[in-house]
Design an enzyme around this catalytic site. Structure first.
Site, PDB file in Angstrom:
ATOM      1  N   LEU A  18      -6.278   9.361 -13.842  1.00 18.92           N
ATOM      2  CA  LEU A  18      -5.066   9.159 -13.042  1.00 18.92           C
ATOM      3  C   LEU A  18      -4.748  10.421 -12.236  1.00 18.92           C
ATOM      4  O   LEU A  18      -3.727  10.490 -11.560  1.00 18.92           O
ATOM      5  CB  LEU A  18      -3.874   8.827 -13.944  1.00 18.92           C
ATOM      6  CG  LEU A  18      -4.076   7.752 -15.016  1.00 18.92           C
ATOM      7  CD1 LEU A  18      -2.751   7.419 -15.688  1.00 18.92           C
ATOM      8  CD2 LEU A  18      -4.679   6.496 -14.438  1.00 18.92           C
ATOM      9  N   ALA A  20      -4.442  12.998  -9.424  1.00 20.24           N
ATOM     10  CA  ALA A  20      -4.533  12.913  -7.962  1.00 20.24           C
ATOM     11  C   ALA A  20      -3.422  13.698  -7.294  1.00 20.24           C
ATOM     12  O   ALA A  20      -2.390  13.957  -7.898  1.00 20.24           O
ATOM     13  CB  ALA A  20      -4.431  11.456  -7.505  1.00 20.24           C
ATOM     14  N   GLN A  21      -3.671  14.064  -6.051  1.00 24.42           N
ATOM     15  CA  GLN A  21      -2.571  14.423  -5.150  1.00 24.42           C
ATOM     16  C   GLN A  21      -2.187  13.063  -4.587  1.00 24.42           C
ATOM     17  O   GLN A  21      -2.891  12.509  -3.750  1.00 24.42           O
ATOM     18  CB  GLN A  21      -3.071  15.396  -4.069  1.00 24.42           C
ATOM     19  CG  GLN A  21      -1.980  15.997  -3.192  1.00 24.42           C
ATOM     20  CD  GLN A  21      -1.137  14.966  -2.475  1.00 24.42           C
ATOM     21  OE1 GLN A  21      -0.030  14.603  -2.937  1.00 24.42           O
ATOM     22  NE2 GLN A  21      -1.631  14.458  -1.364  1.00 24.42           N
ATOM     23  N   SER A  22      -1.082  12.489  -5.081  1.00 27.07           N
ATOM     24  CA  SER A  22      -0.854  11.068  -4.825  1.00 27.07           C
ATOM     25  C   SER A  22       0.186  10.772  -3.748  1.00 27.07           C
ATOM     26  O   SER A  22       0.525   9.613  -3.528  1.00 27.07           O
ATOM     27  CB  SER A  22      -0.450  10.378  -6.129  1.00 27.07           C
ATOM     28  OG  SER A  22       0.819  10.847  -6.530  1.00 27.07           O
ATOM     29  N   THR A  65      -6.239   2.486  -5.258  1.00 28.57           N
ATOM     30  CA  THR A  65      -4.928   2.284  -4.624  1.00 28.57           C
ATOM     31  C   THR A  65      -4.929   1.245  -3.505  1.00 28.57           C
ATOM     32  O   THR A  65      -5.921   1.115  -2.777  1.00 28.57           O
ATOM     33  CB  THR A  65      -4.437   3.623  -4.039  1.00 28.57           C
ATOM     34  OG1 THR A  65      -3.333   3.393  -3.173  1.00 28.57           O
ATOM     35  CG2 THR A  65      -5.509   4.333  -3.244  1.00 28.57           C
ATOM     36  N   GLU A  67      -3.528   1.675  -0.896  1.00 26.51           N
ATOM     37  CA  GLU A  67      -3.609   2.402   0.382  1.00 26.51           C
ATOM     38  C   GLU A  67      -4.987   2.242   1.022  1.00 26.51           C
ATOM     39  O   GLU A  67      -5.142   2.479   2.215  1.00 26.51           O
ATOM     40  CB  GLU A  67      -3.284   3.878   0.186  1.00 26.51           C
ATOM     41  CG  GLU A  67      -1.832   4.173  -0.179  1.00 26.51           C
ATOM     42  CD  GLU A  67      -0.827   3.939   0.945  1.00 26.51           C
ATOM     43  OE1 GLU A  67      -1.160   4.236   2.113  1.00 26.51           O
ATOM     44  OE2 GLU A  67       0.275   3.448   0.662  1.00 26.51           O
ATOM     45  N   TYR A  89      -5.059  10.740   2.420  1.00 19.63           N
ATOM     46  CA  TYR A  89      -5.029  10.313   1.020  1.00 19.63           C
ATOM     47  C   TYR A  89      -5.934   9.094   0.816  1.00 19.63           C
ATOM     48  O   TYR A  89      -6.780   9.056  -0.083  1.00 19.63           O
ATOM     49  CB  TYR A  89      -3.586   9.974   0.622  1.00 19.63           C
ATOM     50  CG  TYR A  89      -3.456   9.236  -0.686  1.00 19.63           C
ATOM     51  CD1 TYR A  89      -3.600   9.895  -1.895  1.00 19.63           C
ATOM     52  CD2 TYR A  89      -3.178   7.865  -0.711  1.00 19.63           C
ATOM     53  CE1 TYR A  89      -3.485   9.219  -3.110  1.00 19.63           C
ATOM     54  CE2 TYR A  89      -3.065   7.180  -1.913  1.00 19.63           C
ATOM     55  CZ  TYR A  89      -3.215   7.852  -3.100  1.00 19.63           C
ATOM     56  OH  TYR A  89      -3.109   7.180  -4.291  1.00 19.63           O
ATOM     57  N   LYS A  93      -9.377   8.569  -1.365  1.00 27.46           N
ATOM     58  CA  LYS A  93      -9.427   7.566  -2.432  1.00 27.46           C
ATOM     59  C   LYS A  93     -10.561   6.556  -2.201  1.00 27.46           C
ATOM     60  O   LYS A  93     -11.080   5.972  -3.148  1.00 27.46           O
ATOM     61  CB  LYS A  93      -8.084   6.845  -2.525  1.00 27.46           C
ATOM     62  CG  LYS A  93      -7.026   7.640  -3.293  1.00 27.46           C
ATOM     63  CD  LYS A  93      -7.302   7.564  -4.792  1.00 27.46           C
ATOM     64  CE  LYS A  93      -6.196   8.136  -5.618  1.00 27.46           C
ATOM     65  NZ  LYS A  93      -6.459   8.003  -7.059  1.00 27.46           N
ATOM     66  N   HIS A 119       3.444   1.233  -7.938  1.00 28.06           N
ATOM     67  CA  HIS A 119       4.055   0.981  -9.242  1.00 28.06           C
ATOM     68  C   HIS A 119       5.064   2.085  -9.489  1.00 28.06           C
ATOM     69  O   HIS A 119       4.761   3.271  -9.405  1.00 28.06           O
ATOM     70  CB  HIS A 119       3.013   0.888 -10.351  1.00 28.06           C
ATOM     71  CG  HIS A 119       1.869   1.833 -10.204  1.00 28.06           C
ATOM     72  ND1 HIS A 119       0.942   1.714  -9.198  1.00 28.06           N
ATOM     73  CD2 HIS A 119       1.518   2.921 -10.914  1.00 28.06           C
ATOM     74  CE1 HIS A 119       0.060   2.684  -9.300  1.00 28.06           C
ATOM     75  NE2 HIS A 119       0.395   3.450 -10.332  1.00 28.06           N
ATOM     76  N   ARG A 124       9.137   8.068 -11.650  1.00 23.76           N
ATOM     77  CA  ARG A 124       8.528   8.259 -10.334  1.00 23.76           C
ATOM     78  C   ARG A 124       8.973   9.591  -9.736  1.00 23.76           C
ATOM     79  O   ARG A 124      10.138  10.001  -9.904  1.00 23.76           O
ATOM     80  CB  ARG A 124       8.982   7.092  -9.437  1.00 23.76           C
ATOM     81  CG  ARG A 124       8.318   7.005  -8.078  1.00 23.76           C
ATOM     82  CD  ARG A 124       6.835   6.970  -8.137  1.00 23.76           C
ATOM     83  NE  ARG A 124       6.255   6.024  -7.195  1.00 23.76           N
ATOM     84  CZ  ARG A 124       5.005   6.126  -6.766  1.00 23.76           C
ATOM     85  NH1 ARG A 124       4.227   7.113  -7.151  1.00 23.76           N
ATOM     86  NH2 ARG A 124       4.509   5.215  -5.941  1.00 23.76           N
TER      87      ARG A 124
HETATM   88  P1  GDP Z   1       3.371   5.148  -0.571  1.00 19.33           P
HETATM   89  O1  GDP Z   1       3.310   3.676  -0.395  1.00 19.33           O
HETATM   90  O2  GDP Z   1       2.437   5.663  -1.623  1.00 19.33           O
HETATM   91  O3  GDP Z   1       3.257   5.917   0.691  1.00 19.33           O
HETATM   92  O4  GDP Z   1       4.837   5.405  -1.235  1.00 19.33           O
HETATM   93  P2  GDP Z   1       6.188   5.987  -0.618  1.00 19.33           P
HETATM   94  O5  GDP Z   1       7.264   5.617  -1.577  1.00 19.33           O
HETATM   95  O6  GDP Z   1       6.041   7.447  -0.317  1.00 19.33           O
HETATM   96  O7  GDP Z   1       6.373   5.219   0.775  1.00 19.33           O
HETATM   97  C1  GDP Z   1       6.489   3.828   0.857  1.00 19.33           C
HETATM   98  C2  GDP Z   1       6.885   3.427   2.270  1.00 19.33           C
HETATM   99  O8  GDP Z   1       8.246   3.805   2.484  1.00 19.33           O
HETATM  100  C3  GDP Z   1       6.070   4.103   3.385  1.00 19.33           C
HETATM  101  O9  GDP Z   1       5.712   3.126   4.358  1.00 19.33           O
HETATM  102  C4  GDP Z   1       7.039   5.097   3.988  1.00 19.33           C
HETATM  103  O10 GDP Z   1       6.818   5.324   5.383  1.00 19.33           O
HETATM  104  C5  GDP Z   1       8.373   4.382   3.765  1.00 19.33           C
HETATM  105  N1  GDP Z   1       9.525   5.294   3.775  1.00 19.33           N
HETATM  106  C6  GDP Z   1      10.654   5.145   4.516  1.00 19.33           C
HETATM  107  N2  GDP Z   1      11.487   6.160   4.318  1.00 19.33           N
HETATM  108  C7  GDP Z   1      10.885   6.996   3.422  1.00 19.33           C
HETATM  109  C8  GDP Z   1      11.285   8.247   2.847  1.00 19.33           C
HETATM  110  O11 GDP Z   1      12.362   8.779   3.100  1.00 19.33           O
HETATM  111  N3  GDP Z   1      10.411   8.806   1.948  1.00 19.33           N
HETATM  112  C9  GDP Z   1       9.206   8.222   1.634  1.00 19.33           C
HETATM  113  N4  GDP Z   1       8.420   8.813   0.732  1.00 19.33           N
HETATM  114  N5  GDP Z   1       8.801   7.055   2.202  1.00 19.33           N
HETATM  115  C10 GDP Z   1       9.632   6.451   3.092  1.00 19.33           C
END
Ligand code: GDP
Length: 305
Positions: A18, A20-22, A65, A67, A89, A93, A119, A124
Site C-alpha cells: 500500500l 505510495a505517494q498517493s 488505482t 486513476e 501519479y 501507477k 476509498h 483519510r
Molecule cells: P483523487 O481522486 O485521488 O485525486 O482524490 P482527491 O480527493 O484529491 O480529489 C478528488 C476530486 O476532487 C478531484 O477531481 C479534484 O480535482 C476534486 N477537488 C475539488 N476541490 C478539491 C480540493 O479542494 N482538494 C482536493 N484534493 N480535490 C478537490
C-alpha cells in the site's frame, strides 16, 4: 537492500503493498519522487521476493488505482476498460500495474492488482477532498472556521468506505488463481454532492448558486448566525493541470467472484461516519485548548504548581 533483508527475515506468505505517494495534485509537484515510490517501488518488492526464492510461497497484493482510467474511455469502468492515465501519479501507477502482470506471467507468481476506486474514511489525509470537506464542515459548525475553498465541484467520484475495501484486498489474495479486480461501489457522486451531505450532517443546509469559479455554497438553514452566509467558495488554487472528472466503477467481477458486497456501507453512511468523527475531533481540540489556557493562567497565579 533493506527490502530484500526484511523479506528474507520475515519470510512472509502475503505482502500488501500500500506504500505510495498517493496524492494526485502532489504528483505534479514531485513527479520523480512519485515515480520512484509508486512505479519502481513495486519492482523492488517483486525482486525482494524473487531474490529470497519466495516466489512460490509469497502472494503479493498491489494497491492499484482507478486513476489508471484517468481521461476515461468508457463509463462505468471495469477490468477491461482501456487505461488513459492523466497525471504523473497515474502514469507511475500504470507501471506498477503492468510489472505485477509481467511477473505473474513470466515467473508464475501469485501477484494481483486491486484497482480500487476512491476509498475514504475518518483516517483519510486532510488534503483529500472528502476529509477536507468533513473537517471544514465540523469547524464551521463549531465556529472555528468561516469558509471552505474548493476546486472543481463538478468532478465525479465513486467513493467507498476504506474498511470495506481492505476486506476485499484480503479476499483477492485468498482466491485460487491470481487475478486483478476492480473494487468500487458502482455509485457516483460529485464533489458538490459530497459537500452538501457533509454540511447537512453537521447541521447546515447548503444551496449552490453560480457557475465555475463563481459558484458558491450558501447556508439556507441551520444555526441562525450562519444562515445567509457563503460557506463554500471556489478557488483556482485547487484546480489541477489535468483533472480526472468522471470515475465510476463497475464492481460486478468482485461481487461475483469474491462474494464481496459493494454496498455494505452506503455513501450517506460514509459521510455520516466521517462527519461524526470530525465533529468530535474539533470539539476535543476545543476542550484541550481551553484546558491549556486555564492551566497557563493557574500556573501564572500560582494556583497550581
Ligand atoms: P483523487 O481522486 O485521488 O485525486 O482524490 P482527491 O480527493 O484529491 O480529489 C478528488 C476530486 O476532487 C478531484 O477531481 C479534484 O480535482 C476534486 N477537488 C475539488 N476541490 C478539491 C480540493 O479542494 N482538494 C482536493 N484534493 N480535490 C478537490
Amino acid at each position: 537492500m533493506s527490502l530484500v533483508k526484511l523479506v528474507g527475515k520475515v519470510q512472509p506468505t502475503e505482502i500488501y503493498n500500500l506504500a505510495a505517494q498517493s496524492h494526485v495534485q502532489v504528483s505534479f509537484d514531485a513527479p520523480e519522487f512519485t515515480a520512484d515510490v509508486d512505479a519502481v517501488g513495486v519492482l523492488r518488492i517483486l525482486e525482494a521476493v524473487r531474490t529470497n526464492h519466495l516466489e512460490k510461497t509469497c502472494k503479493i497484493y498491489q494497491a492499484s488505482t482507478s486513476e489508471l482510467y484517468g481521461k476515461v474511455e468508457e463509463v462505468p469502468q471495469n477490468e477491461n476498460t482501456p487505461f488513459h492515465p492523466y497525471s504523473p501519479y497515474a502514469v507511475a501507477k500504470l507501471y506498477g500495474y503492468w510489472i505485477i502482470k509481467e511477473y505473474r506471467e513470466a515467473y508464475d507468481m501469485f501477484c494481483c492488482s486491486g484497482i480500487l476506486f476512491n476509498h475514504e474514511s475518518e483516517r483519510r489525509g486532510e488534503t483529500f477532498v472528502t476529509r477536507k470537506i468533513t473537517l471544514a464542515a465540523a469547524r464551521i459548525a463549531q465556529g472555528k472556521q468561516d469558509k471552505l475553498y474548493l476546486g472543481n465541484l463538478s468532478s465525479l467520484r465513486d467513493w467507498g468506505y476504506a474498511k470495506d475495501y481492505v476486506e476485499c484486498m484480503w479476499l483477492i489474495l485468498q482466491q485460487e488463481k491470481p487475478e486483478d479486480f476492480v473494487i468500487a461501489t458502482g455509485v457516483q457522486h460529485s464533489v458538490r454532492e459530497f459537500a452538501y451531505h457533509a454540511f447537512k450532517a453537521a447541521g447546515m443546509e447548503l444551496k449552490f448558486e453560480g457557475e465555475g469559479i463563481d459558484e458558491k455554497g450558501i447556508c439556507v438553514a441551520g444555526p441562525a448566525n450562519l444562515v445567509g452566509k457563503t460557506l463554500i467558495e471556489v478557488s483556482e488554487d485547487f484546480y489541477r493541470p489535468t483533472d480526472v472528472v468522471n470515475l465510476w466503477g463497475d464492481p460486478t467481477k468482485a461481487r461475483e467472484h469474491l462474494g464481496w458486497n459493494p454496498q455494505k456501507t452506503s455513501f450517506e453512511q460514509l459521510v455520516a461516519i466521517m462527519v461524526k468523527h470530525d465533529m468530535e475531533k474539533v470539539a476535543a481540540e476545543h476542550v484541550a485548548s481551553v484546558m491549556r489556557t486555564n492551566l497557563a493562567e493557574y500556573l501564572e497565579k500560582g494556583v497550581v504548581k
